[in-house]
Design a protein around this motif. Structure first.
Motif, PDB file in Angstrom:
ATOM      1  N   ASP A   8     -23.564  21.340  22.069  1.00  0.00           N
ATOM      2  CA  ASP A   8     -23.746  22.651  21.706  1.00  0.00           C
ATOM      3  C   ASP A   8     -24.420  23.408  23.082  1.00  0.00           C
ATOM      4  O   ASP A   8     -25.818  22.462  23.537  1.00  0.00           O
ATOM      5  N   ILE A  36     -23.145  17.944  15.693  1.00  0.00           N
ATOM      6  CA  ILE A  36     -23.091  17.865  16.805  1.00  0.00           C
ATOM      7  C   ILE A  36     -22.878  16.309  17.120  1.00  0.00           C
ATOM      8  O   ILE A  36     -23.730  15.433  16.291  1.00  0.00           O
ATOM      9  N   ARG A  51     -19.105  15.830  21.223  1.00  0.00           N
ATOM     10  CA  ARG A  51     -19.391  17.264  20.935  1.00  0.00           C
ATOM     11  C   ARG A  51     -20.580  17.586  21.973  1.00  0.00           C
ATOM     12  O   ARG A  51     -21.093  16.525  21.576  1.00  0.00           O
ATOM     13  N   GLN A  64     -16.192  18.194  24.090  1.00  0.00           N
ATOM     14  CA  GLN A  64     -15.977  19.831  23.265  1.00  0.00           C
ATOM     15  C   GLN A  64     -17.652  20.698  23.035  1.00  0.00           C
ATOM     16  O   GLN A  64     -18.235  19.819  22.784  1.00  0.00           O
ATOM     17  N   ARG A  88     -15.054  27.866  22.149  1.00  0.00           N
ATOM     18  CA  ARG A  88     -15.420  26.109  22.123  1.00  0.00           C
ATOM     19  C   ARG A  88     -14.133  25.767  23.059  1.00  0.00           C
ATOM     20  O   ARG A  88     -13.527  26.539  23.602  1.00  0.00           O
TER      21      ARG A  88
END
Length: 398
Positions: A374, A368, A372, A308, A388
Motif C-alpha cells: 500500500d 496488507i 500486496r 499488487q 490497484r
C-alpha cells in the motif's frame, strides 16, 4: 274747584290702573328653557318666533328648538331652545367643521357617527363639555411591523416618527445596536416598518493544541534507510482570546485580541540511519537458485518482486497518521512510505516501486498480506485515482 279737579284725577288714575290690570291679565304665561336657564315668561307674543325675538334670541339653522317658529303661543307652553356650537374635528390630516347641541364630546361623536377606538389618541376626554369654537384632534392608530433583534410583531401606534414610536413602546437601544431607519424617519400606514439589529461583543476564550515538530537527525550508527525515535514529541497548548461580534445572537465577526502560551510543544526527534552496509556476493549455486526473485548485483538489490499495489493517505478511515514504525505522515506529507507484509518485506527496508520511486517499508496493515503493498500519498485524489496496479518492487534491505 280744587276738590273737583282732584276727584277727576283720581278717577283717571283708577281707570288707567284698571286698564293696565286688564292688559296684564290677557298675557300668556310660558316656560322658556335655554342652555343657560329655565324661566317663566308672560307675553302678548302671538308666535314662538315673536317670543324668542322679544327675548333677544335669534334662531340659527343648526340650533335646536322644541317648536316651530310659527307655532301660536298658548298659556302653559314649554319651549326648549339650545343654540348650536361650532366644533372643528381634525382626524389625522382630514379637517371638518360641525355644529352640534350635544353636551359632551362623546355625545357629539355618537351623534355624528365618528368612530374612535381605544388605541386612538384624542386631544380631549370623551366626557369633556362641548364649547363653541372647540377644536378636537384625533390621531388614528395604525400597525407597525416591528423587527426587534430578529423577533417580529405587529404593534398599534399613533407615533409620527420612529423615535416617538420607540419612546411610546419603551424600547431602548444600546450603544452598538443599529436602526435600519433613521430615528427621525416618519411613520404612517404606508411607512410602517421599524427594524432593530441588536449588536453585542463578547469574549470567547479557547484552548488550542499546538502540533509538535518532527526533527530528523542523521545517525551513522544506524543502517541507511532505518529510522529510530530518539525523543517522543509532545503537543503544546495556547490560550486564545477572541472578541466575537454577535448580531441578533448570530456570530458575524471574530478577532484574535490576545494569545497566551500555556505549554510549549516538545519536538519529536528521529534518528535517520546513514550507515551503508556491504552486501556480500552470493555463491553461484545460490544465485542460480534465486535468480527469478533476487539480484546480488553491485546495485544492492536483495530481491525483485512483482506485487499488487494500492494507495492510502494519512487521513484514511481508522488511520492515526503515524505509521507502525513511528513515522508521522501528517507532519511529513512528502515522505515516501509503503505498507508491507513484514513476512515478505522486512519493516525498515529501502525499496524501489515501479511508478512510485524509492521508499521506506515503514508501515503495515491488516489487509496488507502476502503479495500486496500500500503506497502512501499525501493527496486523496491521487490515492483514489491510483486504484490497484501490478508493479515491480526492488528490495534493498535495511
Amino acid at each position: 274747584m280744587k276738590k273737583l279737579i282732584a276727584l277727576v284725577a283720581s278717577a283717571v288714575m283708577f281707570f288707567a290702573l284698571l286698564g293696565s290690570l286688564g292688559f296684564e291679565s290677557t298675557k300668556a304665561e310660558v316656560q322658556l328653557s335655554t342652555e343657560k336657564e329655565t324661566k317663566s315668561v308672560r307675553t302678548h307674543a302671538s308666535t314662538v318666533e315673536d317670543l324668542l325675538d322679544d327675548q333677544g334670541i335669534k334662531v340659527e339653522p343648526h340650533d335646536e328648538l322644541s317648536h316651530n317658529l310659527d307655532d301660536t303661543i298658548t298659556t302653559g307652553m314649554q319651549i326648549d331652545y339650545q343654540s348650536a356650537k361650532q366644533v372643528t374635528v381634525k382626524v389625522d390630516d382630514n379637517t371638518e367643521q360641525y355644529y352640534t347641541t350635544a353636551d359632551t364630546v362623546q355625545q357629539f361623536f355618537e351623534a355624528e357617527g365618528i368612530s374612535i377606538e381605544e388605541r386612538d389618541e384624542m386631544s380631549h376626554e370623551q366626557a369633556s363639555s362641548i364649547q363653541d369654537g372647540m377644536e378636537i384632534q384625533v390621531q388614528k392608530a395604525f400597525q407597525v411591523a416591528l423587527n426587534d433583534g430578529g423577533e417580529t410583531s405587529e404593534v398599534w401606534t399613533t407615533a409620527n416618527t420612529v423615535s416617538d414610536f420607540l419612546k411610546q413602546q419603551k424600547i431602548s437601544l444600546k450603544e452598538l445596536d443599529r436602526l435600519k431607519q433613521k430615528d427621525t424617519a416618519s411613520l404612517s400606514k404606508e411607512q410602517n416598518e421599524v427594524t432593530i439589529t441588536r449588536v453585542e461583543k463578547v469574549t470567547d476564550v479557547i484552548e488550542e493544541q499546538v502540533d509538535y515538530a518532527v526533527v530528523k537527525r542523521n545517525d551513522k550508527s544506524l543502517a541507511k534507510g532505518k529510522e529510530k525515535v530518539v525523543q517522543d514529541g509532545e503537543e503544546g497548548q495556547v490560550v486564545k482570546h477572541y472578541e466575537v461580534t454577535l448580531e441578533n445572537g448570530e456570530e458575524v465577526e471574530r478577532k484574535l485580541i490576545k494569545e497566551e502560551n500555556k505549554k510549549d510543544s516538545k519536538d519529536k526527534i528521529v534518528a535517520v540511519g546513514t550507515k551503508v552496509q556491504q552486501v556480500q556476493q552470493a555463491q553461484p549455486s545460490q544465485q542460480a537458485q534465486s535468480q527469478p526473485s533476487r539480484s546480488n548485483s553491485s546495485s544492492g538489490v536483495q530481491k525483485t518482486l512483482y506485487m499488487q499495489a494500492t494507495a492510502y493517505t494519512a487521513y484514511c478511515t481508522g488511520c492515526s497518521g503515524v505509521t507502525s514504525t513511528g513515522i508521522n505522515l501528517r507532519a511529513n506529507p512528502n515522505q515516501k512510505v509503503i505498507a508491507v507484509d513484514p513476512n515478505v518485506i522486512p519493516l525498515g527496508s529501502k525499496v524501489w516501486v515501479e511508478g512510485y520511486g524509492y521508499a521506506i517499508a515503514g508501515d503495515q496493515g491488516s489487509a496488507i498480506k502476502g503479495n500486496r503493498i500500500d503506497l502512501f500519498m499525501s493527496d486523496k485524489g491521487a490515492a483514489l485515482n491510483y486504484g490497484r496496479r501490478g508493479v515491480q518492487v526492488k528490495v534493498y534491505g535495511n
